[in-house]
Design a protein around this motif. Structure first.
Motif, PDB file in Angstrom:
ATOM      1  N   MET A  88     -30.103 -21.566  51.566  1.00 35.91           N
ATOM      2  CA  MET A  88     -30.610 -22.890  51.037  1.00 35.91           C
ATOM      3  C   MET A  88     -32.026 -22.841  51.362  1.00 35.91           C
ATOM      4  N   GLY A  89     -32.926 -22.909  50.532  1.00 32.24           N
ATOM      5  CA  GLY A  89     -34.398 -22.941  50.856  1.00 32.24           C
ATOM      6  C   GLY A  89     -35.036 -24.634  50.550  1.00 32.24           C
ATOM      7  N   ARG A  90     -35.418 -24.699  49.419  1.00 35.10           N
ATOM      8  CA  ARG A  90     -36.368 -26.045  49.133  1.00 35.10           C
ATOM      9  C   ARG A  90     -35.259 -27.326  49.357  1.00 35.10           C
ATOM     10  N   HIS A 126     -38.314  -7.565  53.374  1.00 30.94           N
ATOM     11  CA  HIS A 126     -38.843  -8.338  51.940  1.00 30.94           C
ATOM     12  C   HIS A 126     -39.040  -6.982  51.034  1.00 30.94           C
ATOM     13  N   HIS A 183     -39.453  -9.566  45.047  1.00 32.37           N
ATOM     14  CA  HIS A 183     -40.705 -10.463  44.743  1.00 32.37           C
ATOM     15  C   HIS A 183     -41.957  -9.783  44.405  1.00 32.37           C
ATOM     16  N   ARG A 224     -33.847  -7.780  51.904  1.00 32.31           N
ATOM     17  CA  ARG A 224     -33.823  -8.832  50.703  1.00 32.31           C
ATOM     18  C   ARG A 224     -34.471  -7.785  49.482  1.00 32.31           C
ATOM     19  N   GLN A 280     -38.457 -12.358  58.807  1.00 28.17           N
ATOM     20  CA  GLN A 280     -38.789 -11.542  57.855  1.00 28.17           C
ATOM     21  C   GLN A 280     -39.817 -10.688  57.995  1.00 28.17           C
ATOM     22  N   GLU A 300     -40.425 -17.021  58.048  1.00 30.44           N
ATOM     23  CA  GLU A 300     -41.094 -16.691  56.866  1.00 30.44           C
ATOM     24  C   GLU A 300     -41.565 -15.402  56.825  1.00 30.44           C
ATOM     25  N   ALA A 301     -42.087 -14.895  55.718  1.00 30.97           N
ATOM     26  CA  ALA A 301     -42.442 -13.498  55.610  1.00 30.97           C
ATOM     27  C   ALA A 301     -43.705 -13.450  56.591  1.00 30.97           C
ATOM     28  N   PRO A 334     -33.608 -19.302  53.998  1.00 27.50           N
ATOM     29  CA  PRO A 334     -34.327 -18.053  53.533  1.00 27.50           C
ATOM     30  C   PRO A 334     -35.836 -18.230  54.193  1.00 27.50           C
ATOM     31  N   ALA A 335     -36.360 -16.902  54.205  1.00 25.63           N
ATOM     32  CA  ALA A 335     -37.702 -16.692  54.401  1.00 25.63           C
ATOM     33  C   ALA A 335     -38.594 -17.772  53.482  1.00 25.63           C
ATOM     34  N   MET A 336     -39.437 -18.735  54.051  1.00 30.32           N
ATOM     35  CA  MET A 336     -40.007 -19.727  53.237  1.00 30.32           C
ATOM     36  C   MET A 336     -41.518 -19.608  54.037  1.00 30.32           C
ATOM     37  N   SER A 337     -42.373 -19.090  53.282  1.00 27.44           N
ATOM     38  CA  SER A 337     -43.789 -19.068  53.607  1.00 27.44           C
ATOM     39  C   SER A 337     -44.236 -20.519  53.838  1.00 27.44           C
ATOM     40  N   VAL A 396     -28.851 -17.009  47.061  1.00 20.64           N
ATOM     41  CA  VAL A 396     -29.768 -17.906  47.380  1.00 20.64           C
ATOM     42  C   VAL A 396     -30.104 -18.254  45.835  1.00 20.64           C
ATOM     43  N   GLY A 397     -30.999 -19.445  45.869  1.00 18.53           N
ATOM     44  CA  GLY A 397     -31.567 -19.802  44.460  1.00 18.53           C
ATOM     45  C   GLY A 397     -30.957 -20.860  43.845  1.00 18.53           C
ATOM     46  N   LYS A 398     -31.646 -22.072  44.192  1.00 19.84           N
ATOM     47  CA  LYS A 398     -31.249 -23.335  43.658  1.00 19.84           C
ATOM     48  C   LYS A 398     -29.753 -23.839  43.740  1.00 19.84           C
TER      49      LYS A 398
END
Ligand SMILES: Cc1cc2nc3c(=O)[nH]c(=O)nc-3n(C[C@H](O)[C@H](O)[C@H](O)COP(=O)(O)O)c2cc1C
Length: 367
Positions: free
Chosen positions: A325-327, A181, A184, A234, A102, A59-60, A24-27, A302-304
């Motif tokens: 999968m981000g982090r 985007h 958020h 998103r 993004q 990323e954004a 995913p987009a991750m700044s 997405v998310g955890k």
């Protein structure tokens, strides 16, 4: 028909993702002063995150200077920025992943410091180089944030045009997947949510008014983003503050966005204001992707999501069409290639065949 697995290709318009795994987009907040990516950071960062992936979403990236969230964000409002971003698209594509980008307008969350450094994630004053954030109504994001300037119809038209302009630059830079985007708490989400949008004109009020900016933006982007390339939105599937945007609203909106030209809804949640009580847990947002997908529009979850068996399970049970999968992939970019060694670059294949990395990250003692 076999259930969808992680290795099933995904076709969106004329683009095929070789598997169902995306970043995913991750700044990363490391752009140069002209908001361009650098050879020292973005190229190696995105190259390594592309190994074995179906899709990598950069990323954004702000559609205008006033749309930046922080002074360290990427931007895409001129040809110099497009040329620099083309090098990022190239390293992603060279690894066999589809290069995505993004586009973002930070709206009332603009003019902040990056989340690391001396004063992490704080509103910037004018002496610190801050600028006036824009939004639907003069309601600040949180205590200490500057109230946004309520946008005039002319400013709204300009923002729509900025998204369309940036989408044209993204195509010229060689990206083959574009995401808007609208989550958020950023501009497009802030128009959707009654918590931030209290306008009484045609861009506020009921569901139709509050969704108008996003729908106009999707249609405008479709005039500059090539017909054969997929466009994702998103969405924050729901707010977690009473009176906010609901999952039912998202389920209603998804087919309308599809009719406007969107091909996939990337299902995140929350972020409209602070403080906000947010649930969490393994794959906790996947039920939102499942509910929206039942409206007939493809979704990304997405998310955890931290391991590939969980990712495969979400796909096979029909929660989503794509897993982001981000982090987990920031920490361990070799995860997909270890799962499917054929996807590793040839230079690494011998290492993968002869080396086992233990779950704790150590090499076995015999090596
Ligand atoms: C460091 C960091 C940067 C992020 N930047 C963005 C961003 O630029 N755009 C966005 O939509 N979400 C952003 N997110 C949210 C992620 O895309 C993702 O939805 C979130 O991290 C949950 O997925 P994960 O649990 O797999 O990390 C960011 C998250 C983190 C941790």
């Amino acid at each position: 028909m076999n259930p969808t697995s992680l290795n099933t290709p995904l076709r969106l318009r004329e683009v095929e993702l070789r598997n169902r795994l995306g970043l995913p987009a991750m700044s990363t907040y490391q752009a140069d002063p002209e908001h361009r990516p650098t050879a020292g950071w973005h190229l190696p960062h995105y190259l390594t995150r592309s190994i074995g992936m179906g899709l990598v979403i950069v990323e954004a990236t702000a559609v205008a200077a006033e749309a930046l969230a922080t002074p360290h964000d990427l931007g895409l409002w001129n040809a110099r920025q497009a040329r620099a971003l083309a090098t990022v698209a190239e390293v992603i594509s060279a690894q066999g992943a589809v290069a995505g980008l993004q586009l973002s307008h930070a709206g009332r969350k603009a003019s902040r410091s990056r989340p690391f450094g001396r004063t992490p994630d704080a509103p910037l004053t004018e002496t610190e180089g801050g600028w006036q954030p824009l939004g639907p109504s003069a309601l600040p994001f949180a205590d200490g944030y500057r109230p946004p300037q309520p946008m005039s119809p002319g400013q709204i038209d300009r923002a729509v045009g900025q998204f369309a302009g940036a989408a044209g630059h993204a195509a010229a830079a060689g990206f083959r997947f574009l995401e808007l985007h609208a989550g958020h708490g950023r501009l497009l989400h802030s128009f959707l949510s009654p918590l931030s949008n209290q306008r009484t004109d045609g861009y506020g009020g009921d569901f139709t008014g509050r969704t108008r900016l996003l729908r106009e933006t999707v249609r405008a982007v479709r005039t500059t983003w090539p017909r054969e390339l997929p466009l994702a939105v998103r969405l924050s599937a729901r707010d977690f503050i009473p009176g906010g945007w609901s999952l039912e609203d998202s389920v209603r909106l998804a087919p309308l966005l599809a009719a406007d030209g969107a091909d996939l809804i990337d299902c995140t949640s929350g972020g409209i204001a602070r403080p906000e009580p947010r649930p969490t847990g393994p794959a906790w947002q996947a039920p939102f992707a499942r509910a929206i997908r039942q409206s007939g529009v493809p979704t990304a979850a997405v998310g955890k999501i931290t391991n590939l068996s969980e990712a495969g399970r979400l796909l096979s049970c029909g929660d989503c069409d794509l897993v982001l999968m981000g982090r987990a992939l920031l920490v361990d970019p070799m995860l997909p290639a270890r799962h499917t060694p054929d996807l590793a670059p040839p230079s690494y294949q011998r290492a993968l065949a002869t080396t086992t990395v233990l779950a704790d990250g150590h090499l076995p003692p015999e090596l």
